[in-house]
Motif scaffolding. Structure first.
Motif, mmCIF file in Angstrom:
data_model
loop_
_atom_site.group_PDB
_atom_site.id
_atom_site.type_symbol
_atom_site.label_atom_id
_atom_site.label_comp_id
_atom_site.label_asym_id
_atom_site.label_seq_id
_atom_site.Cartn_x
_atom_site.Cartn_y
_atom_site.Cartn_z
ATOM 1 N N ASP A 194 0.862 -1.178 0.000
ATOM 2 C CA ASP A 194 0.000 0.000 0.000
ATOM 3 C C ASP A 194 0.901 1.232 0.000
ATOM 4 O O ASP A 194 1.517 1.571 1.010
ATOM 5 N N SER A 197 -2.060 4.956 1.067
ATOM 6 C CA SER A 197 -2.818 5.276 2.280
ATOM 7 C C SER A 197 -2.010 6.164 3.217
ATOM 8 O O SER A 197 -0.774 6.078 3.278
ATOM 9 N N MET A 206 -7.378 -1.183 2.867
ATOM 10 C CA MET A 206 -6.554 -1.827 1.847
ATOM 11 C C MET A 206 -6.129 -3.229 2.286
ATOM 12 O O MET A 206 -6.160 -4.189 1.498
ATOM 13 N N SER A 210 -7.501 -6.728 0.510
ATOM 14 C CA SER A 210 -6.480 -7.584 -0.093
ATOM 15 C C SER A 210 -6.605 -9.026 0.387
ATOM 16 O O SER A 210 -6.219 -9.966 -0.323
#
Length: 329
Positions: A194, A197, A206, A210
């Motif tokens: 990520d 973010s 996220m 995922s």
């Protein structure tokens, strides 16, 4: 290899002298039975542990850790029989808490899941050899694994970075303070990157999304329940804790996002889950409840990544204290 003891890598011959020297550094009797390990249900004695530890190159100081891990694996709720026999690539993960992490040089910072040289990693291989040589896990004999896993060779053994974690140590949250191991049946490691973010909720969204892929065991109708372990690096952990102070809320957010729309699944898959009452408001979740999302802190300070450890499903995490052994004075 001719004797059937090997795993394909070079081994240190477990001569009588080496095994005696290993045992001499502990206060355990060689014939003490620690547990029985399925599918053979053979007695796992201290001497058998020492033999396999010597072959793996594990130092004698790792014996209490290995014993604690085996006690957890032998618990009926861990369901080692299913883990050893299944078609899945599941392997026991061993998470270490307490000062023993530093005493045994167990990695918990950069490269903790692989690549950081440490003699203690041989303890993970010793556990794997014991599962093979004592429990009797043999591919195409007692084990029907389709692909297996690289983790089935050295095991997966690492520590939690307690000093950087904003949360209590994992074992302590499960009622065991100080030196402890937790064993968890994982399908392997899943990297989550990520780079965008900035806030705790964004990182958790996220991460959760995922984790949600249809082929995970947690979404399978064959599994009545599943846990989900997530390793968060200390940089993210600090930001997440700043924005979401309570761990229960962190677990809740990951759980909410680690779900998929039921209509995203094939018809038969969805119908089987509906029959099990696992479809909630049109969604299916990778773990049964938020409490089953197991959050730990470890890894390097470069940030950018989390790691998901999808579970086998029927193996429930077990935590055991690492004890020095009985007083034989």
């Amino acid at each position: 290899m001719q004797q059937g003891w090997g795993d394909g890598l070079p081994l240190i011959p477990p001569t009588e002298g080496r095994v005696r020297a290993f045992l001499a550094q502990s206060n355990r009797y060689p014939d003490e039975v620690i547990c029985k390990l399925p599918p053979t249900d053979a007695d796992c004695t201290v001497e058998k542990i020492a033999i396999n530890a010597v072959m793996a190159g594990a130092p004698a100081a790792t014996l209490p850790l290995i014993i604690a891990a085996l006690e957890g694996l032998a618990d009926p709720n861990f369901e080692l029989f299913g883990l050893n026999a299944t078609t899945a690539p599941v392997v026991p993960l061993t998470l270490v808490n307490g000062p023993i992490r530093n005493q045994l040089d167990i990695p918990y910072q950069h490269g903790c899941l692989g690549g950081m040289p440490s003699l203690s990693i041989a303890a993970g291989r010793a556990i794997r050899l014991l599962i093979k040589n004592v429990a009797g896990q043999q591919v195409q004999v007692t084990c029907q694994t389709t692909f297996g896993s690289p983790g089935r060779l050295p095991g997966i053994l690492f520590g939690e970075w307690e000093e950087r974690s904003p949360w209590a140590p994992f074992a302590e949250r499960r009622g065991v303070s100080g030196n402890a191991v937790s064993v968890y049946g994982t399908m392997g490691t899943q990297n989550i990157i990520d780079t965008t973010s900035q806030t705790g909720p964004e990182f958790l969204e996220m991460t959760g999304k995922s984790l949600a892929y249809p082929g995970a065991n947690g979404f399978s109708p064959a599994m009545p329940f599943a846990e989900m372990m997530v390793a968060i690096n200390p940089v993210w952990a600090e930001i997440i804790h700043r924005d979401i102070p309570h761990l229960e809320d962190v677990q809740e957010l990951i759980w909410q996002h680690a779900s998929i729309a039921a209509d995203h699944l094939t018809t038969k898959h969805r119908e089987q889950l509906e029959a099990q009452h696992r479809v909630i408001n049109g969604r299916v979740y990778v773990a049964v409840e938020p409490k089953d999302v197991l959050v730990i802190c470890c890894g390097g300070t470069g940030g950018l990544h989390a790691t998901g450890f999808h579970s086998f499903g029927s193996c429930l995490t077990q935590t055991r204290a690492i004890l020095p052994g009985p007083d034989q004075s």
